[in-house]
Scaffold this active site. Sequence first.
Site, PDB file in Angstrom:
ATOM      1  N   ASP A  62       0.856  -1.184   0.000  1.00  0.00           N
ATOM      2  CA  ASP A  62       0.000   0.000   0.000  1.00  0.00           C
ATOM      3  C   ASP A  62       0.894   1.238   0.000  1.00  0.00           C
ATOM      4  OD1 ASP A  62       0.854  -0.235   2.633  1.00  0.00           O
ATOM      5  OD2 ASP A  62      -1.092   0.190   3.525  1.00  0.00           O
ATOM      6  N   TYR A  64       3.029   4.737   0.679  1.00  0.00           N
ATOM      7  CA  TYR A  64       3.732   5.311   1.828  1.00  0.00           C
ATOM      8  C   TYR A  64       2.733   6.109   2.662  1.00  0.00           C
ATOM      9  CZ  TYR A  64       8.093   4.318  -0.730  1.00  0.00           C
ATOM     10  OH  TYR A  64       9.130   3.716  -1.396  1.00  0.00           O
ATOM     11  N   PHE A  75       6.571   2.370  -4.476  1.00  0.00           N
ATOM     12  CA  PHE A  75       7.986   2.604  -4.147  1.00  0.00           C
ATOM     13  C   PHE A  75       8.471   4.005  -4.510  1.00  0.00           C
ATOM     14  CE2 PHE A  75       7.952  -2.110  -4.452  1.00  0.00           C
ATOM     15  CZ  PHE A  75       8.407  -2.406  -3.184  1.00  0.00           C
ATOM     16  N   HIS A 184      10.977  -9.108   0.245  1.00  0.00           N
ATOM     17  CA  HIS A 184      10.758  -7.665   0.104  1.00  0.00           C
ATOM     18  C   HIS A 184      12.070  -6.909   0.304  1.00  0.00           C
ATOM     19  CE1 HIS A 184       9.011  -3.678   0.856  1.00  0.00           C
ATOM     20  NE2 HIS A 184       7.940  -4.136   0.233  1.00  0.00           N
TER      21      HIS A 184
END
Length: 224
Positions: A62, A64, A75, A184
């Site tokens: 989801d 920031y 990102f 991740h």
Amino acid sequence: MRRNDWTAWLKNEFAQPYFQPLAQFVHEEYEHYAVYPPKVQVFSAFENTPYADIRVVILGQDPYHQRGQAHGMCFSVNPGVPIPPSLLNMYKELQSDLGCYIPDNGYLMPWAQQGVFLLNTVLTVRDSAPNSHKGKGWEIFTDHAIERINAKDTPVVFLLWGRNARSKAAMIDRSRHLVLEAPHPSPLSAHYGFFGCRHFSQANAFLASRGLKPVDWQIRSLNQ
């Protein structure tokens, strides 16, 4: 929204029964809380990477959840915002994999404009509350987007990092597309297999083998 070949699909999706309660929930959240990204940027990934151009999909979780960071592409952060730790680790892997220098910004628009679709599985979030909009319907919407990309005639590389993204692997036809999975890139997990995965060079090698233009992964510094 700038018209492109996502427009008809989006219009149809917005009319689906599941989307109405999602839209109402999101509207109320924006009315009563600080929610990111700004409302006009919720669909930035779709606006900036036309369906026909998609060569690579990077799937995030989801947005920031701090003010000024999210602008609708996973990102990526706006120019002038400090580079978040996960993205910095992506840059470190790019440096190791392809020799890219680490730039002074986290603005990934150059990737989006080359056909790298930067999609979060949930498109909105409340300030300082990660996963606060999880389970409200966004996952249905983004699953449908992944299904549509999977239906493309041209090959696509799917970069699935972390448990959430990797759970989507079963949706993808590996006989036509390349699926690359790793932990991740967050500081909590990057050392368990993200570093050294060489996904960026593998993606370009696959695209080149299919007669498609590789991605220029180098994000340029803005203050050179």
